[in-house]
Motif scaffolding. Structure first.
Motif, short mmCIF file in Angstrom:
data_model
loop_
_atom_site.label_atom_id
_atom_site.label_comp_id
_atom_site.label_asym_id
_atom_site.label_seq_id
_atom_site.Cartn_x
_atom_site.Cartn_y
_atom_site.Cartn_z
N UNK A 172 0.88 -1.33 -0.15
CA UNK A 172 -0.22 0.41 0.18
C UNK A 172 0.89 1.55 -0.14
N UNK A 173 1.89 1.32 0.97
CA UNK A 173 3.17 2.19 0.89
C UNK A 173 3.25 2.45 -0.25
N UNK A 174 3.94 2.12 -1.39
CA UNK A 174 4.58 1.77 -2.60
C UNK A 174 3.67 2.55 -3.25
N UNK A 175 2.78 2.44 -3.31
CA UNK A 175 1.28 2.59 -4.65
C UNK A 175 1.21 3.19 -4.28
N UNK A 176 1.35 4.60 -2.72
CA UNK A 176 0.94 5.79 -2.08
C UNK A 176 1.61 6.19 -2.61
N UNK A 177 2.72 5.47 -2.78
CA UNK A 177 4.28 6.98 -3.26
C UNK A 177 4.61 7.28 -4.26
N UNK A 178 3.99 6.29 -5.20
CA UNK A 178 4.30 5.77 -6.74
C UNK A 178 2.37 6.82 -7.45
N UNK A 179 1.74 6.67 -6.44
CA UNK A 179 0.18 7.77 -6.76
C UNK A 179 0.26 9.30 -6.79
N UNK A 180 1.14 9.24 -5.24
CA UNK A 180 1.43 11.16 -4.93
C UNK A 180 2.46 11.20 -6.12
N UNK A 181 3.67 9.97 -5.98
CA UNK A 181 4.33 11.19 -7.47
C UNK A 181 3.40 11.75 -8.80
N UNK A 182 2.68 10.32 -9.10
CA UNK A 182 2.83 10.87 -10.79
C UNK A 182 1.03 12.19 -10.62
N UNK A 183 0.91 12.37 -9.22
CA UNK A 183 -0.04 13.83 -9.15
C UNK A 183 0.76 14.78 -9.04
N UNK A 184 2.77 14.48 -9.20
CA UNK A 184 3.22 16.06 -8.71
C UNK A 184 3.91 16.60 -6.96
N UNK A 185 3.85 15.47 -6.18
CA UNK A 185 3.71 16.05 -4.87
C UNK A 185 4.93 15.81 -4.00
#
Length: 368
Positions: A172-185
């Motif tokens: 879950x954490x790895x996917x959260x990192x990847x998603x936040x990065x894709x959103x530009x955070x």
């Protein structure tokens, strides 16, 4: 079967997997309306070759019952003696349910107890559902947060990127990192397992780790985190406190199998965050990583919004069902015996997931 747990919209069988089971030679039946919460009609199941009937019709002839959340044994009245029920049982917290399965002569197969070995990866429901949960956690936090995620340079000035901190770097954490990065955070992350540093960096995030406490790796059996020493917990709390005060969004994902979720964020740490910040507690259903978090409620403390769902994957019911159903198919089809027309489990995986058999609780993890 149609799910009976309150608010559960997922389904353990999809038309895709129904067709695959039928190709193995199985007779596939599903309770009417079971897929509606995941946007699957009864006609779609019929077109895939499945029979659609009442709960009693489906259960009475079944050798194997599939579920997302294990039904109460009273809902399986009329089932064959020794019928297999493959579902999630939450065995450590639901001892009474497991005992009831044993008393009823049902064979409970807990998908949460799937061993984390290479050949069982495609059968791992925890990973598939956690992946979606990590994604949904970031989207929900972004929607709750009152500002933009990416840096935006406009004629009126620059909007700075949101700072996102992920605590716990499992699936879950790895996917959260990847998603936040894709959103530009601007993303950072931490975990008690030092081996996750490279994983964090590979996703373009900054690892935040205690460096000066030696000999604590945090790696438990099966790749899960384990509990830390008091020295490490103190050092980690100090590091996190300094870092968390600068964050806009925090996603917590830490769980320890068989125990309540570890407390990662205290009320004092929440108070140090900027007003308008958001925390999403993915462990809220297991007691919560965040002091004051409440399942399915948005709690505001010190100007910070704390969010957490009791069943995060359920908020993506269609995709969650598709992945869960494939996990179940991969599990059962891997052991399919053409002569008997049903699966024959081996010891390594069979003994790991089997909770009850012959009116007894047989799983060694529960005995321990």
């Amino acid at each position: 079967m149609k799910e009976r747990a309150p608010g559960e919209s997922r389904v353990a069988l999809t038309p895709e997997t129904a067709k695959k089971f039928a190709a193995l030679g199985a007779t596939v039946a599903i309770e009417q309306g079971a897929g509606l919460g995941a946007s699957i009609t009864d006609d779609a199941y019929r077109e895939a070759g499945a029979e659609v009937g009442t709960s009693a019709d489906v259960i009475s002839g079944a050798d194997i019952v599939l579920g997302v959340q294990a039904p109460d044994p009273t809902q399986l009245t009329g089932a064959k003696p020794g019928v297999w029920v493959a579902a999630t049982f939450d065995p450590f917290r639901n001892g009474e349910l497991v005992a009831a399965y044993a008393a009823a002569g049902l064979e409970a197969l807990s998908m949460e107890f799937m061993p984390r070995i290479t050949r069982a990866q495609s059968m791992d429901v925890l990973s598939s559902q956690s992946n979606l949960a990590g994604y949904k956690a970031v989207l929900t936090a972004a929607n709750t947060y009152g500002r933009a995620f990416p840096m935006m340079m406009t004629a009126a000035g620059t909007v700075q990127a949101a700072k996102v901190f992920v605590m716990g770097v499992g699936v879950a954490g790895l996917q959260a990192i990847a998603t936040a990065k894709r959103l530009g955070a601007q993303v950072s992350a931490t975990d008690v397992r030092s081996a996750t540093k490279e994983q964090i960096q590979s996703l373009g995030a900054k690892p935040i780790f205690v460096e000066n406490v030696a000999g604590i790796e945090g790696e438990g059996s099966g790749g899960y985190a384990t509990e830390m020493s008091e020295e490490y917990q103190k050092a980690q709390a100090e590091l996190v406190s300094a870092h968390i005060a600068k964050q806009d969004i925090v996603i917590t994902t830490a769980l320890i199998p068989g125990r309540p979720a570890p407390r990662l964020i205290s009320d004092g740490q929440i108070a140090s965050m900027k007003p308008g910040s958001v925390i999403f507690d993915l462990a809220v259903a297991q007691g919560g990583n965040v002091e004051g978090s409440v399942p399915d409620q948005t709690v505001e403390k010190h100007g910070v919004k704390i969010v957490g769902y009791a069943n995060t994957a359920n908020h993506l019911a269609a995709d969650a069902s598709a992945l869960f159903a494939r996990n179940l198919y991969n599990f059962l089809s891997a052991f399919w015996d053409k002569e008997t027309g049903r699966p024959v489990l081996d010891e390594e995986i069979g003994d790991a997931v089997r909770l009850t058999k012959d009116n007894k609780v047989v799983n060694s993890r529960l005995a321990d």
